[in-house]
Motif scaffolding. Structure first.
Motif, short mmCIF file in Angstrom:
data_model
loop_
_atom_site.label_atom_id
_atom_site.label_comp_id
_atom_site.label_asym_id
_atom_site.label_seq_id
_atom_site.Cartn_x
_atom_site.Cartn_y
_atom_site.Cartn_z
N LYS A 56 0.82 -1.21 0.00
CA LYS A 56 0.00 0.00 0.00
C LYS A 56 0.87 1.27 0.00
O LYS A 56 0.66 2.18 -0.80
CB LYS A 56 -0.95 0.00 1.22
CG LYS A 56 -1.81 -1.25 1.33
CD LYS A 56 -2.70 -1.22 2.56
CE LYS A 56 -1.98 -1.11 3.89
NZ LYS A 56 -1.15 -2.33 4.24
N SER A 57 1.82 1.32 0.93
CA SER A 57 2.67 2.51 1.00
C SER A 57 3.50 2.65 -0.28
O SER A 57 3.67 3.76 -0.79
CB SER A 57 3.63 2.43 2.19
OG SER A 57 2.89 2.43 3.40
N THR A 58 3.99 1.54 -0.77
CA THR A 58 4.79 1.60 -2.00
C THR A 58 3.97 2.19 -3.14
O THR A 58 4.45 3.02 -3.91
CB THR A 58 5.29 0.18 -2.37
OG1 THR A 58 6.07 -0.32 -1.28
CG2 THR A 58 6.12 0.19 -3.63
N PHE A 186 -3.13 9.82 1.91
CA PHE A 186 -3.02 9.62 3.37
C PHE A 186 -2.51 8.22 3.62
O PHE A 186 -3.16 7.25 3.23
CB PHE A 186 -4.38 9.78 4.04
CG PHE A 186 -4.93 11.18 4.02
CD1 PHE A 186 -4.69 12.06 5.07
CD2 PHE A 186 -5.71 11.62 2.96
CE1 PHE A 186 -5.20 13.34 5.07
CE2 PHE A 186 -6.23 12.92 2.95
CZ PHE A 186 -5.97 13.78 4.01
N ASP A 187 -1.35 8.10 4.25
CA ASP A 187 -0.81 6.77 4.54
C ASP A 187 -0.95 6.46 6.03
O ASP A 187 -0.12 6.85 6.84
CB ASP A 187 0.65 6.67 4.10
CG ASP A 187 1.13 5.23 4.04
OD1 ASP A 187 0.35 4.32 4.42
OD2 ASP A 187 2.28 5.00 3.62
N GLU A 188 -2.01 5.78 6.37
CA GLU A 188 -2.31 5.43 7.77
C GLU A 188 -2.16 6.63 8.70
O GLU A 188 -1.40 6.59 9.67
CB GLU A 188 -1.42 4.28 8.24
CG GLU A 188 -1.61 3.03 7.37
CD GLU A 188 -1.09 1.77 8.05
OE1 GLU A 188 -1.21 1.68 9.29
OE2 GLU A 188 -0.60 0.88 7.33
N PRO A 189 -2.90 7.70 8.41
CA PRO A 189 -2.70 8.96 9.15
C PRO A 189 -3.06 8.88 10.63
O PRO A 189 -2.66 9.76 11.38
CB PRO A 189 -3.64 9.94 8.43
CG PRO A 189 -4.69 9.07 7.83
CD PRO A 189 -3.98 7.81 7.42
#
Ligand code: ADP
Ligand code: MG
Length: 266
Positions: A56-58, A186-189
């Motif tokens: 996901k982050s990638t 938004f990455d796991e904000p």
């Protein structure tokens, strides 16, 4: 009340805000994204969920030029990310062109990454002054409005260390919005926040969604996905396993992997 996203740069029109076609990404021998296809429409809240390590982050980092894809095509607002196409040849964009593309994309990370030696106001003013060459007066005016809007109008002179995690994350959102992006990632904000501070950050994201911002949200907050999301993609091991309306996928998952993941987070 001023809108959080009143100055969203207009989309070039007609096409998806983000389009991924068979996107692959490897780190050395580790094949992390194995052919991602998806589309995010303008004004959509697009939730990306899946187990840790699924890529996901990638994927977000590829959209934001922090990683380069190895194969496939990735478009933001109709333009190839990082490349220019001429005939059937691709040319890498120059640094200047890359920063122009990145300017339209705001990103908020799990860790707030504020500049510790700057006040909330200075954090929000910084990029518009440095990157967009805005005047201090213009940048300050917008920063003040944005901090007001995320509920921190009375904290503009505070340094990050004087703010709670939830407040810092709201400053981080205001800081991303100060560049007037057309897309927010938004990455796991809320993953690094104490549980009692999660709600205030999700509320700001809810406002932003209501203002029409296009958002890709990686999250384990399934109630947010259900209430605010327009679509949801479940990713596992570098592939999209299933996608659909959040309520549909969450209530009636079709694949074993989705069922098993949801049984752990719901
Ligand atoms: P998620 O965000 O879904 O938890 P990530 O995108 O962070 O997943 O990671 C997916 C996989 O890619 C993991 O196995 C991770 O170790 C690997 N990975 C991510 N970034 C790098 C990197 N810079 N170098 C090598 N491996 C990486
Ligand atoms: Mg991640």
């Amino acid at each position: 009340m001023t809108s959080l996203a009143k100055d969203i740069a207009p989309s070039t029109g007609g096409q998806p805000m983000v389009k991924a076609e068979a996107v692959h990404k490897s780190f050395g021998l580790s094949h992390v994204l194995k052919g991602i296809d998806l589309e995010v429409n303008p004004r959509e809240v697009f939730c990306l969920v899946g187990p840790s390590g699924s890529g996901k982050s990638t994927f977000l980092r590829c959209i934001n030029h922090l990683e380069k894809i190895n194969a496939g095509r990735l478009y933001v607002d109709g333009r190839l990310v990082g490349y220019r196409q001429q005939g059937d040849k691709l040319y890498e964009l120059k640094e200047k062109e890359v920063s122009a593309q990145r300017r339209d994309i705001g990103m908020v990370f799990q860790r707030f990454n504020l500049f510790p030696h700057m006040t909330a106001l200075e954090n929000v003013m910084e990029a518009p002054i440095q990157v967009k060459r805005e005047t201090k007066a213009v940048a300050r005016e917008r920063a003040q409005q944005l901090l007001d809007r995320v509920g921190l109008g009375d904290r503009i002179g505070h340094y990050p260390a004087q703010l709670s995690g939830g407040q810092q994350q709201r400053v981080a959102i205001a800081r991303a919005l100060a560049m007037q992006p057309k897309l927010m990632l938004f990455d796991e904000p809320t993953s690094a926040l104490d549980p009692e501070l999660v709600g205030e950050v999700l509320d700001v994201m809810r406002d932003l969604a209501a203002d029409g911002m296009t958002m890709i949200v990686v999250t384990h907050e399934m109630s947010f996905a259900r209430e605010v999301g327009d679509s949801l993609v479940f990713m596992d091991d570098g592939v999209v396993v299933e996608s659909g309306h959040p309520r549909e996928v969450l209530m009636n998952p079709q694949h074993e992997r989705t069922k098993s993941f949801l049984s752990k987070v719901l």
